[in-house]
Enzyme design. Sequence first.
Site, PDB file in Angstrom:
ATOM      1  N   ASP A 244      -7.099   4.154  -4.395  1.00  0.00           N
ATOM      2  CA  ASP A 244      -7.733   3.979  -3.076  1.00  0.00           C
ATOM      3  C   ASP A 244      -8.352   5.347  -2.769  1.00  0.00           C
ATOM      4  O   ASP A 244      -8.615   6.128  -3.705  1.00  0.00           O
ATOM      5  CB  ASP A 244      -6.694   3.537  -2.016  1.00  0.00           C
ATOM      6  CG  ASP A 244      -7.349   3.029  -0.728  1.00  0.00           C
ATOM      7  OD1 ASP A 244      -7.814   1.880  -0.722  1.00  0.00           O
ATOM      8  OD2 ASP A 244      -7.420   3.788   0.260  1.00  0.00           O
TER       9      ASP A 244
ATOM     10  N   LYS B 220       0.871  -1.178   0.000  1.00  0.00           N
ATOM     11  CA  LYS B 220       0.000   0.000   0.000  1.00  0.00           C
ATOM     12  C   LYS B 220       0.903   1.222   0.000  1.00  0.00           C
ATOM     13  O   LYS B 220       2.025   1.171   0.495  1.00  0.00           O
ATOM     14  CB  LYS B 220      -0.878   0.020   1.257  1.00  0.00           C
ATOM     15  CG  LYS B 220      -2.094   0.874   1.126  1.00  0.00           C
ATOM     16  CD  LYS B 220      -3.209   0.098   0.452  1.00  0.00           C
ATOM     17  CE  LYS B 220      -4.447   0.897   0.211  1.00  0.00           C
ATOM     18  NZ  LYS B 220      -5.575   0.008  -0.168  1.00  0.00           N
TER      19      LYS B 220
HETATM   20  P1  NDP Z   1     -12.966   7.534  -2.541  1.00  0.00           P
HETATM   21  O1  NDP Z   1     -11.894   8.512  -2.361  1.00  0.00           O
HETATM   22  O2  NDP Z   1     -13.580   7.330  -3.873  1.00  0.00           O
HETATM   23  O3  NDP Z   1     -14.166   7.824  -1.520  1.00  0.00           O
HETATM   24  C1  NDP Z   1     -13.942   7.873  -0.160  1.00  0.00           C
HETATM   25  C2  NDP Z   1     -15.234   8.179   0.552  1.00  0.00           C
HETATM   26  O4  NDP Z   1     -15.075   7.993   1.945  1.00  0.00           O
HETATM   27  C3  NDP Z   1     -15.668   9.619   0.369  1.00  0.00           C
HETATM   28  O5  NDP Z   1     -17.054   9.702   0.416  1.00  0.00           O
HETATM   29  C4  NDP Z   1     -15.008  10.282   1.577  1.00  0.00           C
HETATM   30  O6  NDP Z   1     -15.616  11.485   1.979  1.00  0.00           O
HETATM   31  C5  NDP Z   1     -15.213   9.235   2.633  1.00  0.00           C
HETATM   32  N1  NDP Z   1     -14.163   9.369   3.645  1.00  0.00           N
HETATM   33  C6  NDP Z   1     -12.827   9.294   3.449  1.00  0.00           C
HETATM   34  N2  NDP Z   1     -12.166   9.518   4.599  1.00  0.00           N
HETATM   35  C7  NDP Z   1     -13.125   9.742   5.514  1.00  0.00           C
HETATM   36  C8  NDP Z   1     -13.073  10.028   6.888  1.00  0.00           C
HETATM   37  N3  NDP Z   1     -11.903  10.152   7.557  1.00  0.00           N
HETATM   38  N4  NDP Z   1     -14.260  10.173   7.539  1.00  0.00           N
HETATM   39  C9  NDP Z   1     -15.447  10.065   6.888  1.00  0.00           C
HETATM   40  N5  NDP Z   1     -15.552   9.805   5.571  1.00  0.00           N
HETATM   41  C10 NDP Z   1     -14.403   9.653   4.911  1.00  0.00           C
HETATM   42  O7  NDP Z   1     -12.378   6.150  -1.979  1.00  0.00           O
HETATM   43  P2  NDP Z   1     -12.867   4.665  -2.240  1.00  0.00           P
HETATM   44  O8  NDP Z   1     -14.351   4.628  -2.398  1.00  0.00           O
HETATM   45  O9  NDP Z   1     -12.018   4.069  -3.277  1.00  0.00           O
HETATM   46  O10 NDP Z   1     -12.448   3.967  -0.863  1.00  0.00           O
HETATM   47  C11 NDP Z   1     -13.361   3.827   0.232  1.00  0.00           C
HETATM   48  C12 NDP Z   1     -12.882   2.702   1.132  1.00  0.00           C
HETATM   49  O11 NDP Z   1     -12.835   1.477   0.378  1.00  0.00           O
HETATM   50  C13 NDP Z   1     -11.478   2.868   1.721  1.00  0.00           C
HETATM   51  O12 NDP Z   1     -11.457   2.259   2.996  1.00  0.00           O
HETATM   52  C14 NDP Z   1     -10.607   2.058   0.770  1.00  0.00           C
HETATM   53  O13 NDP Z   1      -9.424   1.628   1.385  1.00  0.00           O
HETATM   54  C15 NDP Z   1     -11.541   0.889   0.484  1.00  0.00           C
HETATM   55  N6  NDP Z   1     -11.262   0.121  -0.730  1.00  0.00           N
HETATM   56  C16 NDP Z   1     -11.163   0.711  -1.949  1.00  0.00           C
HETATM   57  C17 NDP Z   1     -10.943  -0.050  -3.065  1.00  0.00           C
HETATM   58  C18 NDP Z   1     -10.890   0.519  -4.444  1.00  0.00           C
HETATM   59  O14 NDP Z   1     -10.737  -0.246  -5.391  1.00  0.00           O
HETATM   60  N7  NDP Z   1     -11.043   1.821  -4.622  1.00  0.00           N
HETATM   61  C19 NDP Z   1     -10.740  -1.499  -2.972  1.00  0.00           C
HETATM   62  C20 NDP Z   1     -10.940  -2.040  -1.652  1.00  0.00           C
HETATM   63  C21 NDP Z   1     -11.182  -1.235  -0.584  1.00  0.00           C
HETATM   64  P3  NDP Z   1     -14.835  12.894   1.752  1.00  0.00           P
HETATM   65  O15 NDP Z   1     -14.979  13.157   0.289  1.00  0.00           O
HETATM   66  O16 NDP Z   1     -15.523  13.863   2.616  1.00  0.00           O
HETATM   67  O17 NDP Z   1     -13.409  12.670   2.156  1.00  0.00           O
HETATM   68  O1  2IT Z   2      -7.758  -1.833  -0.751  1.00  0.00           O
HETATM   69  C1  2IT Z   2      -7.714  -2.310  -1.905  1.00  0.00           C
HETATM   70  O2  2IT Z   2      -7.834  -3.511  -2.119  1.00  0.00           O
HETATM   71  C2  2IT Z   2      -7.533  -1.373  -3.025  1.00  0.00           C
HETATM   72  N1  2IT Z   2      -7.479  -0.170  -2.809  1.00  0.00           N
HETATM   73  C3  2IT Z   2      -7.380  -1.897  -4.423  1.00  0.00           C
HETATM   74  C4  2IT Z   2      -5.966  -2.324  -4.679  1.00  0.00           C
HETATM   75  C5  2IT Z   2      -5.665  -2.728  -6.097  1.00  0.00           C
HETATM   76  O3  2IT Z   2      -4.475  -2.994  -6.345  1.00  0.00           O
HETATM   77  O4  2IT Z   2      -6.557  -2.790  -6.949  1.00  0.00           O
END
Ligand code: NDP
Ligand code: 2IT
Length: 447
Positions: free
Chosen positions: A166, A126
């Site tokens: 992420d 990461k």
């Molecule tokens: P984005 O940046 O697209 O969206 C993040 C969302 O979470 C936004 O709505 C953001 O709000 C909110 N958020 C972030 N930090 C905080 C906080 N401290 N408190 C409250 N709300 C918060 O990210 P993703 O949707 O990609 O990621 C969301 C989660 O999913 C994370 O935990 C990530 O690690 C996990 N994840 C993502 C993957 C991927 O492929 N993208 C794969 C697997 C897991 P705001 O805009 O106000 O910050």
């Molecule tokens: O938390 C996760 O699994 C991700 N943000 C996606 C990682 C990836 O390599 O697609």
Amino acid sequence: MKKSIEVFMQKVKARNGNEPEFLQAVQEVAETVIPFIATQDIYKGKDILLRMVEPERVIMFRIPWVNDQGEIRVNRGYRVQMNSAIGPYKGGLRFHPSVNVSVLKFLAFEQVFKNSLTTLPMGGAKGGSDFDPKRKSDNEIMRFCHSFMSELFRSIGPNTDIPAGDIGVGSREIGYLFGMYRKIKNEFTGVLTGKGLSWGGSLIRPEATGYGTVYFAQSMLATRNHTIKGKDVAISGSGNVAQYAAEKIIQLGGKVLTLSDSSGYIYDKNGIDQEKLEFVMELKNIKRGRINEYTKKYPSAEFVKGETPWNTPCDIALPCATQNELNGEDAIKLLTNGCICVCEGANMPSTPEAITEFHKAKILFAPGKASNAGGVATSGLEMTQNSLRYSWTREQVDKKLREIMNNIHTSCIAYGTDENGYVDYVKGANIAGFVKVADAMLAQGIV
Ligand code: NDP
Ligand code: 2IT
């Protein structure tokens, strides 16, 4: 057994005392994996878990860039390369002011188990930066991404380490990062995933984490003869994962009641349908606005400032925002309101106290390393397509994603079912993820 776990955690704490998120992730794994190791002669005396909690490498670097006012800014960049026993390092990049070594080590550690669960050959990593993308212009984002990659390129490569998105890193950022890598290396390779379709991306990758989370929830619900149809669903977050989790719930006939961001949550009693979701997607992905603007467009919805959605009566909760966003009190509220299934789209969104409540109530609870693995799994499928120099159709990728999520569910059941038939998906995911990596580490010796 308690004693062995305590002794192990003492050693980990002695080295990583100021890393609370990392210790939280390790503790959860230790509680489930150490009792398993005790039953398996091949792992005894090999200190495999102790080796697994030490990153193979942590890279930290300076990211200087110039803002639109001509002022110099300096951020900090990182890549935690945790484990490459079963494949090249793989995992996302996070741009958020809360990013530090503890957060990235917890995420990289979780990634090792998650990637193993997908059955694809990917190690765990990461990275990211404490850069805050909010209120930055497109040009500032581009300059920052270029500066970030002008250092990170030394440590990654299509057979070494393949980053992806992420929090704060989506298709726009992956584009700028890829552009700089290609220029510096003079190579067009699959060094990043989440790429655009015209330059090596995979269909379904943007949808994969959210869709996969809902596929996993479907499998869990099926064990109790439930389906998504007609269920009330509370979702947190409004980014990539939350948007596509919502889309799949809508397609399957569920009712999405909430979405959120760090300023609060919206509650739409009529349900967020596909048209409303498209408004959210444009608001968040193109206009880069805030979720409270939803209530201006749809006045029957309400915005609850500064709160998370877990007060909302629902059958299913999908935390899709960030770590520790659902605590013990939230868990009790969900249970009191009749929630039967919590399926994590985010990484480690439920605190240990919340997980204890879910397990006590014997509801369906899936940890992110199992239920959100669809994103990285589809990244793995993107890597395969890049190697083949070929693209699969949407249907082909979606079918493989479903199969992978089903297999992960089956692995959790195999390792997580207790004497009374209750499936502890945390235990199942941790042990199933551990076995493959541990066996590879044993085979390769002390390296
Ligand atoms: P984005 O940046 O697209 O969206 C993040 C969302 O979470 C936004 O709505 C953001 O709000 C909110 N958020 C972030 N930090 C905080 C906080 N401290 N408190 C409250 N709300 C918060 O990210 P993703 O949707 O990609 O990621 C969301 C989660 O999913 C994370 O935990 C990530 O690690 C996990 N994840 C993502 C993957 C991927 O492929 N993208 C794969 C697997 C897991 P705001 O805009 O106000 O910050
Ligand atoms: O938390 C996760 O699994 C991700 N943000 C996606 C990682 C990836 O390599 O697609």
